[in-house]
Design an enzyme around this catalytic site. Structure first.
Site, PDB file in Angstrom:
ATOM      1  CG  HIS A  95      39.466  51.630  36.917  1.00  0.00           C
ATOM      2  ND1 HIS A  95      40.561  52.376  37.295  1.00  0.00           N
ATOM      3  CD2 HIS A  95      39.773  51.080  35.718  1.00  0.00           C
ATOM      4  CE1 HIS A  95      41.505  52.265  36.379  1.00  0.00           C
ATOM      5  NE2 HIS A  95      41.059  51.498  35.404  1.00  0.00           N
TER       6      HIS A  95
ATOM      7  N   GLY B 126      36.513  38.512  44.876  1.00  0.00           N
ATOM      8  CA  GLY B 126      37.101  38.658  43.552  1.00  0.00           C
ATOM      9  C   GLY B 126      36.032  38.714  42.475  1.00  0.00           C
TER      10      GLY B 126
ATOM     11  NE  ARG C  40      31.794  33.617  46.094  1.00  0.00           N
ATOM     12  CZ  ARG C  40      32.809  32.908  45.671  1.00  0.00           C
ATOM     13  NH1 ARG C  40      34.028  33.282  45.931  1.00  0.00           N
ATOM     14  NH2 ARG C  40      32.609  31.807  44.983  1.00  0.00           N
TER      15      ARG C  40
ATOM     16  NE  ARG D 205      37.913  48.476  32.662  1.00  0.00           N
ATOM     17  CZ  ARG D 205      38.853  48.113  31.777  1.00  0.00           C
ATOM     18  NH1 ARG D 205      39.178  46.852  31.635  1.00  0.00           N
ATOM     19  NH2 ARG D 205      39.464  49.008  31.053  1.00  0.00           N
TER      20      ARG D 205
ATOM     21  NE  ARG E  97      41.948  37.959  48.167  1.00  0.00           N
ATOM     22  CZ  ARG E  97      41.306  37.172  47.314  1.00  0.00           C
ATOM     23  NH1 ARG E  97      40.224  37.604  46.693  1.00  0.00           N
ATOM     24  NH2 ARG E  97      41.706  35.941  47.072  1.00  0.00           N
TER      25      ARG E  97
ATOM     26  CB  SER F 145      38.539  30.883  46.794  1.00  0.00           C
ATOM     27  OG  SER F 145      38.997  31.274  45.520  1.00  0.00           O
TER      28      SER F 145
ATOM     29  CG  ASP G 168      42.496  25.013  44.794  1.00  0.00           C
ATOM     30  OD1 ASP G 168      41.814  26.054  44.806  1.00  0.00           O
ATOM     31  OD2 ASP G 168      43.728  25.012  44.658  1.00  0.00           O
TER      32      ASP G 168
ATOM     33  NE  ARG H 100      34.326  23.484  45.602  1.00  0.00           N
ATOM     34  CZ  ARG H 100      35.417  23.707  44.911  1.00  0.00           C
ATOM     35  NH1 ARG H 100      35.614  24.862  44.345  1.00  0.00           N
ATOM     36  NH2 ARG H 100      36.309  22.756  44.752  1.00  0.00           N
TER      37      ARG H 100
HETATM   38  N1  HPA Z   1      46.144  29.244  42.915  1.00  0.00           N
HETATM   39  C1  HPA Z   1      45.999  30.583  42.882  1.00  0.00           C
HETATM   40  N2  HPA Z   1      44.921  31.191  43.331  1.00  0.00           N
HETATM   41  C2  HPA Z   1      43.932  30.451  43.834  1.00  0.00           C
HETATM   42  C3  HPA Z   1      44.019  29.070  43.912  1.00  0.00           C
HETATM   43  C4  HPA Z   1      45.185  28.447  43.427  1.00  0.00           C
HETATM   44  O1  HPA Z   1      45.321  27.217  43.481  1.00  0.00           O
HETATM   45  N3  HPA Z   1      42.867  28.602  44.454  1.00  0.00           N
HETATM   46  C5  HPA Z   1      42.107  29.692  44.713  1.00  0.00           C
HETATM   47  N4  HPA Z   1      42.745  30.806  44.358  1.00  0.00           N
END
Ligand code: HPA
Length: 235
Positions: A7, A23, A27, A46, A90, A93, A206, A220
């Site tokens: 990979h 991820g 970014r 990929r 890592r 978020s 979130d 953000r």
């Molecule tokens: N769930 C799973 N992974 C996430 C979330 C979530 O609410 N927010 C950011 N990564």
């Protein structure tokens, strides 16, 4: 397996000993273009972009993990095992379960709980507790203090489901778990298995306790920038 791996097409010497791992491939391009000196694209299999350059003169690679434990399991294993990477940080978020952790705050994941089966492959006669490297945790906390950002150090929940029909993610808050993301447990398992170092730092994107809480796009972006600067400070 020799390099290149299944990979990653980079040559061995093109990958630095420390890898920052968001991820999202976009970014990793953002970090490379905004922070690295002389970034070179070293992987694009990929579309999982990897760039190597220097940060304040120190070599660093920034490469995406994709989403979920199977995906970060692949990239972290290949980097630790075949590219001789020492540390993967890592930068992700997470959703917050904690009343004092709001959108834009930072979670330093000292440990990672999971509903996934990644650790089963190691055949432990009990439950393995995936943890971060202590020195990286300590230094990340110090950098957050120095920056004056709101942060917490603790457990995170690495879920195998983003859309969880059972709606049980928040149950983890009863055990003091700070929030949910989808990658740390597998990353920490691979670090343990290969004898390397790992850390996950997440910006809260979130809030489970306050779903109406939201941040502007600019806010953000700035908060992700805080996290990236903390992670780069660890290189
Ligand atoms: N769930 C799973 N992974 C996430 C979330 C979530 O609410 N927010 C950011 N990564």
């Amino acid at each position: 397996m020799a390099v290149p791996t299944a990979h990653i097409t980079a040559k061995k010497e093109e990958i630095a000993k420390t890898v920052l791992m968001p991820g999202d491939p976009k970014r990793s391009a953002f970090i490379a273009k905004n922070y690295l000196e002389n970034p070179v694209l070293v992987n694009d299999v990929r579309g999982v972009q990897g760039y190597t350059g220097t940060y304040k003169g120190k070599p660093v690679t920034v490469m995406a993990s994709g989403m979920g434990q199977p995906s970060i399991g692949i990239y972290s294993y290949e980097l630790f095992k075949f590219y001789d990477v020492d540390a993967i940080i890592r930068v992700g978020s997470c959703g917050s379960f904690h009343p004092d952790l709001h959108v834009r705050d930072i979670v330093i994941a000292m440990g990672a709980c999971t509903n996934g089966s990644f650790a089963n492959q190691f055949g432990m006669p009990g439950t393995f507790a995936p943890i971060a490297d202590f020195d990286l945790v300590r230094r990340a906390a110090e950098l957050c203090e120095a920056k004056g950002v709101n942060y917490k150090v603790g457990n995170i929940f690495s879920s195998d489901m983003f859309y969880n029909a059972a709606g049980t993610d928040i149950e983890w808050a009863k055990m003091g778990v700070l929030g949910v993301e989808m990658e740390s447990a597998a990353l920490y398992c691979n670090a343990a298995w290969t004898g390397k170092k790992a850390l996950c730092i997440c910006t809260v994107s979130d809030n489970f306790l306050c779903p109406e809480e939201n941040a502007t796009v600019e806010e953000r972006q700035n908060s992700f920038t805080d996290m990236m600067e903390v992670a780069l400070g660890l290189v």
